[in-house]
Structure formats: C-alpha cells, structure tokens
Design an enzyme around this catalytic site. Structure first.
Site, PDB file in Angstrom:
ATOM      1  CB  THR A 141      14.925 -29.256 -14.703  1.00 47.15           C
ATOM      2  OG1 THR A 141      15.170 -27.862 -14.870  1.00 47.15           O
ATOM      3  CG2 THR A 141      14.786 -29.564 -13.225  1.00 47.15           C
ATOM      4  CG  HIS A 152      23.933 -33.891  -1.649  1.00 50.10           C
ATOM      5  ND1 HIS A 152      22.686 -33.373  -1.924  1.00 50.10           N
ATOM      6  CD2 HIS A 152      24.337 -33.252  -0.515  1.00 50.10           C
ATOM      7  CE1 HIS A 152      22.364 -32.472  -0.999  1.00 50.10           C
ATOM      8  NE2 HIS A 152      23.351 -32.376  -0.142  1.00 50.10           N
ATOM      9  CB  CYS A 203      38.257 -52.597   1.377  1.00 48.42           C
ATOM     10  SG  CYS A 203      37.740 -52.641  -0.359  1.00 48.42           S
ATOM     11  CB  CYS A 210      34.064 -55.258  -2.516  1.00 48.81           C
ATOM     12  SG  CYS A 210      35.776 -54.789  -2.841  1.00 48.81           S
ATOM     13  CG  ASP A 217      13.355 -22.032 -17.737  1.00 50.95           C
ATOM     14  OD1 ASP A 217      12.803 -22.118 -16.613  1.00 50.95           O
ATOM     15  OD2 ASP A 217      12.817 -22.404 -18.788  1.00 50.95           O
TER      16      ASP A 217
HETATM   17  P1  NAD Z   1      15.211 -29.004  -5.344  1.00 52.15           P
HETATM   18  O1  NAD Z   1      14.576 -30.038  -6.204  1.00 52.15           O
HETATM   19  O2  NAD Z   1      14.875 -28.953  -3.913  1.00 52.15           O
HETATM   20  O3  NAD Z   1      14.941 -27.558  -5.945  1.00 52.15           O
HETATM   21  C1  NAD Z   1      15.163 -27.287  -7.291  1.00 52.15           C
HETATM   22  C2  NAD Z   1      14.850 -25.815  -7.511  1.00 52.15           C
HETATM   23  O4  NAD Z   1      15.224 -25.501  -8.833  1.00 52.15           O
HETATM   24  C3  NAD Z   1      13.365 -25.493  -7.369  1.00 52.15           C
HETATM   25  O5  NAD Z   1      13.240 -24.339  -6.553  1.00 52.15           O
HETATM   26  C4  NAD Z   1      12.903 -25.206  -8.803  1.00 52.15           C
HETATM   27  O6  NAD Z   1      11.960 -24.167  -8.882  1.00 52.15           O
HETATM   28  C5  NAD Z   1      14.187 -24.757  -9.463  1.00 52.15           C
HETATM   29  N1  NAD Z   1      14.284 -25.089 -10.880  1.00 52.15           N
HETATM   30  C6  NAD Z   1      13.889 -26.207 -11.524  1.00 52.15           C
HETATM   31  N2  NAD Z   1      14.243 -26.155 -12.819  1.00 52.15           N
HETATM   32  C7  NAD Z   1      14.863 -24.970 -13.000  1.00 52.15           C
HETATM   33  C8  NAD Z   1      15.471 -24.331 -14.119  1.00 52.15           C
HETATM   34  N3  NAD Z   1      15.505 -24.933 -15.309  1.00 52.15           N
HETATM   35  N4  NAD Z   1      16.026 -23.127 -13.949  1.00 52.15           N
HETATM   36  C9  NAD Z   1      15.999 -22.503 -12.739  1.00 52.15           C
HETATM   37  N5  NAD Z   1      15.439 -23.055 -11.641  1.00 52.15           N
HETATM   38  C10 NAD Z   1      14.901 -24.279 -11.771  1.00 52.15           C
HETATM   39  O7  NAD Z   1      16.772 -29.162  -5.589  1.00 52.15           O
HETATM   40  P2  NAD Z   1      17.953 -29.075  -4.592  1.00 52.15           P
HETATM   41  O8  NAD Z   1      17.842 -27.817  -3.795  1.00 52.15           O
HETATM   42  O9  NAD Z   1      19.168 -29.318  -5.395  1.00 52.15           O
HETATM   43  O10 NAD Z   1      17.739 -30.300  -3.619  1.00 52.15           O
HETATM   44  C11 NAD Z   1      17.426 -31.576  -4.168  1.00 52.15           C
HETATM   45  C12 NAD Z   1      18.358 -32.702  -3.749  1.00 52.15           C
HETATM   46  O11 NAD Z   1      18.107 -33.814  -4.571  1.00 52.15           O
HETATM   47  C13 NAD Z   1      19.781 -32.337  -3.990  1.00 52.15           C
HETATM   48  O12 NAD Z   1      20.358 -32.399  -2.769  1.00 52.15           O
HETATM   49  C14 NAD Z   1      20.357 -33.386  -4.931  1.00 52.15           C
HETATM   50  O13 NAD Z   1      21.327 -34.153  -4.265  1.00 52.15           O
HETATM   51  C15 NAD Z   1      19.238 -34.320  -5.251  1.00 52.15           C
HETATM   52  N6  NAD Z   1      18.879 -34.367  -6.692  1.00 52.15           N
HETATM   53  C16 NAD Z   1      19.854 -34.297  -7.622  1.00 52.15           C
HETATM   54  C17 NAD Z   1      19.537 -34.302  -8.976  1.00 52.15           C
HETATM   55  C18 NAD Z   1      20.649 -34.221  -9.975  1.00 52.15           C
HETATM   56  O14 NAD Z   1      21.772 -34.639  -9.688  1.00 52.15           O
HETATM   57  N7  NAD Z   1      20.406 -33.660 -11.155  1.00 52.15           N
HETATM   58  C19 NAD Z   1      18.206 -34.355  -9.374  1.00 52.15           C
HETATM   59  C20 NAD Z   1      17.206 -34.460  -8.385  1.00 52.15           C
HETATM   60  C21 NAD Z   1      17.573 -34.453  -7.034  1.00 52.15           C
END
Ligand code: NAD
Length: 257
Positions: free
Chosen positions: A33, A126, A137, A159, A242
C-alpha cells in the site's frame, strides 16, 4: 529507507531478528500500500470492486474475457510503474545479508523481485500479473508484450502459437493455488527461525495457516500489520503500524547498521 532509527520497535523483535539466520517473510497486500497499490480488505480496499473473474466463466465466456482485458489494459501501466517501498527494500537487504531465506507472498505485483529479492526466493502463492499464460499449451508471455497487443486493438488476444485462450498469471476465483508454490511455502515455513507476517489480514488459507505451521516447527512469529488479525493472540510479537518504517528500522537493527 529511514536513515535514523526513528521507530520504536519491540526490543524482543530486535533481539529475535538480530539472532535469526533463517528469516521468512509472509507478505500480503498491506506491504504494497505504501507503494500506492490499494489492499483488498483494508478500509479503502478493492474487495468489492475488483474481484478476479471466475475460472469457469473466463474460459467459456468471451464477453467475460473481453471485460477482463479491457480492465487490465487500463490498470497494468500503473502496476508496471509502481516502485518498491522501504518495506520491500528492507526484506531485500536482509536477503543480501544472508539472513532471509525467502519471501512467501500473496501479492501479484512483483515488487519483491523489483526490490532485489532473488526470484527463486520469492514464492508467489497467487501468481503474478507480469506473466500471461496460454490455457491450451501453457506457453508463457511477458505482461508488457500483451499490453502492446491490447493497445494495438486486440480485444480477446489468443496464443500466437496454438490459438488458445490467454489468461493472466494470477489465480482466478475457483482455481486451486499452484501445488509447487504451496509446497515451497510449507518448506520455507518449516525451515524458518523467525517468520515476519506483514500486511495480511490472515483470513484466507493456506497463507493464514503458515504462521502456525512455522510456529509448530520452532519459529518465532511476529505480525506487522495496521489492523488486528485473527492470529494476534497466538503469536509472540505484534507490531501495529505501517510496514515500511517498521521493516526499515528492523533491518537496520538486525544488521547492526
Ligand atoms: P488484505 O487486503 O486482505 O489485507 C491487507 C492487510 O494489510 C490489512 O489487514 C491492512 O490493515 C494491512 N495493511 C494495509 N496497509 C498496510 C501497511 N502499510 N502496513 C502494514 N499493514 C498494512 O490483503 P491480503 O491478506 O494480502 O489478501 C488480499 C488478496 O488480494 C491477496 O491474496 C492478493 O493476492 C490480492 N491483492 C494483491 C495486491 C498486490 O499484489 N499488491 C493488492 C491487492 C490485493
């Protein structure tokens, strides 16, 4: 990366990280994030608006694929432009110092590799958005090449070798996780002496189970997250905040720099 140790860390976490030789990081959307990629289930999450398509739907329904590629064409350039933040960079630093065994990530953004973690040490549960696969393929193509084709006007790209349906390298709804990735994730969890669980809501298996597996195999577990998680009561350390500043400070302490 902060130049000063301006973050008050739990002294027990500093002690564990300093002594650890086999740190394993389990990361979720929260570590990215601070790079400008929203998470799914946090307060501004994308869960409701951007769920991936269902596997069955995608394979058989041309309209579903066209909708998917349109959305991807719009978003992928932003994803490509994202840069690793202090949290990703700290994990890469721990790997370079020989203290980090690997990263198990639920993210599909490729930022751990971009930060410098060796691709073979990053387990992507994922999948990855930077790879495109043929459903017939199995050939693989770079995300950027597909982007060029979408930009050139292809609505349902196929493809180039066998004409099969193409899909993103990320898992779809209803699809099992790649068995090789699960195996690697289990092996890493069992080999860890310290597991850092970073930015994940820990509500989806198998990721939610890995910290307990690591713990049973003898690892200390630290959760670093903005919000409470279902495992907070069961692990040794919880750092609320964070990930970037916490991991930046942790790497500095752990490496004695
Ligand atoms: P989630 O969105 O379910 O949870 C994210 C957690 O991170 C929350 O509890 C939140 O409070 C915490 N958070 C947010 N910013 C933060 C920070 N800067 N520091 C510390 N904590 C922080 O995420 P998840 O458990 O990974 O599940 C979401 C699914 O969505 C994953 O399986 C993933 O595949 C997919 N996803 C991936 C991305 C990416 O690749 N960046 C982004 C969004 C969703």
């Amino acid at each position: 990366m902060p130049e000063t140790r301006d973050f008050e860390l739990n002294p027990r976490l500093i002690e564990l990280a300093s002594g650890a030789r086999r740190i394993v990081a389990l990361t979720g959307a929260g570590i990215s994030t601070e790079s400008g990629i929203p998470d799914y289930r946090g307060p501004n999450g994308l869960w409701a608006s951007q769920k991936p398509p269902e596997l069955g739907d995608y394979e058989t329904n041309e309209a579903a694929r066209i909708g998917f590629w349109q959305e991807r064409r719009r978003r992928y350039p932003q994803m490509l432009a994202r840069e690793p933040n202090a949290g990703h960079l700290a994990l890469a630093k721990l790997e370079r110092a020989g203290k980090l065994l690997g990263v198990i990530t639920q993210n599909i953004d490729g930022l751990h590799q971009k930060a410098g973690n060796h691709p073979e040490r990053v387990v992507e549960l994922h999948g990855t958005t930077h790879e495109i696969r043929c459903m017939a393929c199995g050939r693989r193509y770079a995300g950027i090449d597909l982007q060029r084709r979408l930009d050139a006007g292809e609505a349902d790209p196929r493809c180039p070798v066998c004409g099969g349906v193409l899909r993103s390298g990320t898992i779809l709804f209803g699809e099992p996780l790649p068995p090789a990735a699960i195996e690697q994730a289990l092996a890493l969890s069992q080999a860890a002496d310290l597991m850092l669980v970073i930015g994940t809501s820990l509500v989806v298996n198998p990721a939610a189970r890995l910290p307990l597996i690591a713990q049973r195999a003898g690892a200390a577990v630290a959760i670093i997250n903005r919000e409470p998680t279902p495992l907070d009561e069961r692990v040794e350390i919880v750092e609320r905040g964070d990930a970037g500043p916490i991991l930046g400070a942790l790497a500095q302490y752990a490496l004695g720099v």
